[in-house]
Scaffold this active site. Structure first.
Site, PDB file in Angstrom:
ATOM      1  N   THR A 229       1.803   2.581   8.568  1.00 23.66           N
ATOM      2  CA  THR A 229       1.300   3.638   7.687  1.00 23.66           C
ATOM      3  C   THR A 229       0.564   4.713   8.479  1.00 23.66           C
ATOM      4  OG1 THR A 229       1.137   2.009   5.915  1.00 23.66           O
ATOM      5  CG2 THR A 229      -0.013   4.089   5.581  1.00 23.66           C
ATOM      6  N   CYS A 230      -0.218   4.316   9.453  1.00 26.37           N
ATOM      7  CA  CYS A 230      -0.944   5.296  10.281  1.00 26.37           C
ATOM      8  C   CYS A 230       0.046   6.160  11.063  1.00 26.37           C
ATOM      9  CB  CYS A 230      -1.892   4.581  11.230  1.00 26.37           C
ATOM     10  SG  CYS A 230      -3.172   3.633  10.392  1.00 26.37           S
ATOM     11  N   SER A 231       1.104   5.544  11.542  1.00 29.41           N
ATOM     12  CA  SER A 231       2.143   6.267  12.262  1.00 29.41           C
ATOM     13  C   SER A 231       2.816   7.295  11.355  1.00 29.41           C
ATOM     14  CB  SER A 231       3.168   5.268  12.812  1.00 29.41           C
ATOM     15  OG  SER A 231       4.189   5.928  13.520  1.00 29.41           O
TER      16      SER A 231
ATOM     17  N   THR B 180       0.422  10.243  10.630  1.00 28.52           N
ATOM     18  CA  THR B 180       0.252  11.143  11.763  1.00 28.52           C
ATOM     19  C   THR B 180       1.503  11.975  12.013  1.00 28.52           C
ATOM     20  OG1 THR B 180      -1.309   9.575  12.693  1.00 28.52           O
ATOM     21  CG2 THR B 180      -0.460  11.266  14.185  1.00 28.52           C
TER      22      THR B 180
ATOM     23  N   ASP C  56      -5.622   2.735  12.758  1.00 34.17           N
ATOM     24  CA  ASP C  56      -4.935   2.306  13.983  1.00 34.17           C
ATOM     25  C   ASP C  56      -3.577   2.982  14.074  1.00 34.17           C
ATOM     26  OD1 ASP C  56      -3.666   1.009  16.116  1.00 34.17           O
ATOM     27  OD2 ASP C  56      -4.397  -0.966  15.553  1.00 34.17           O
TER      28      ASP C  56
END
Length: 161
Positions: free
Chosen positions: A57-59, A62, A52
């Protein structure tokens, strides 16, 4: 099999593809609706997978690969999540990210064995990194604690081996 944990508690096992296998054929759309087909990639490909894009963490993952993509024109980078293209576009606009972001319609997760089938992240992708060269998987990291970041340096080093 890989066991995925959330804050140390095991909640799902997945069975992802392994190093040495041919990369499964996938076709996904980017934010502009343009198709990206794995078999058409001619450069080494680094695939960054996360559940997501709107989470911390995903941010971070990316944003880090966005910087690496700008610095390595000889490598193709794909970032793939289950988010809708609209969610991805809004996030990219807010964070100045311009790399290839692809929305998984379920086909990528199934082909790569990354779709979590039960637990709090049902139907989300497991955080992982793949490096594909000449159609073969040459590197794979499945991040077993969903809140941990991947090993960025190991993934980048795998491309030059």
């Amino acid at each position: 099999m890989e066991k995925i944990k959330v804050h140390g508690i095991k909640f799902i096992s997945i069975d992802p593809i392994t190093v040495g296998q041919d990369a499964p054929e996938v076709v996904l759309n980017d934010l502009a609706g343009q198709q990206h087909q794995l078999s058409q990639v001619t450069k080494p490909l680094l695939i960054s997978v996360f559940p997501d894009i709107r989470t911390k963490t995903c941010s971070l993952q990316t944003q880090r690969f966005n910087v690496e993509a700008a610095a390595h024109q000889d490598i193709e980078f794909w970032s793939i999540s289950n988010n809708t293209p609209e969610e991805q576009a809004n996030w990219c606009a807010a964070h100045g990210v311009d790399m290839t972001i692809l929305a998984d319609d379920g086909s990528f997760g199934e082909a790569f064995g990354l779709t979590m089938k039960i637990g709090p992240l049902v139907n989300r992708l497991a955080r992982s990194i793949f490096v594909i060269k000449d159609g073969k998987v040459v590197y794979r990291q499945i991040v077993t604690e969903i809140s941990d970041e991947p090993d960025y340096q190991a993934a980048l080093a795998a491309i030059t081996k």
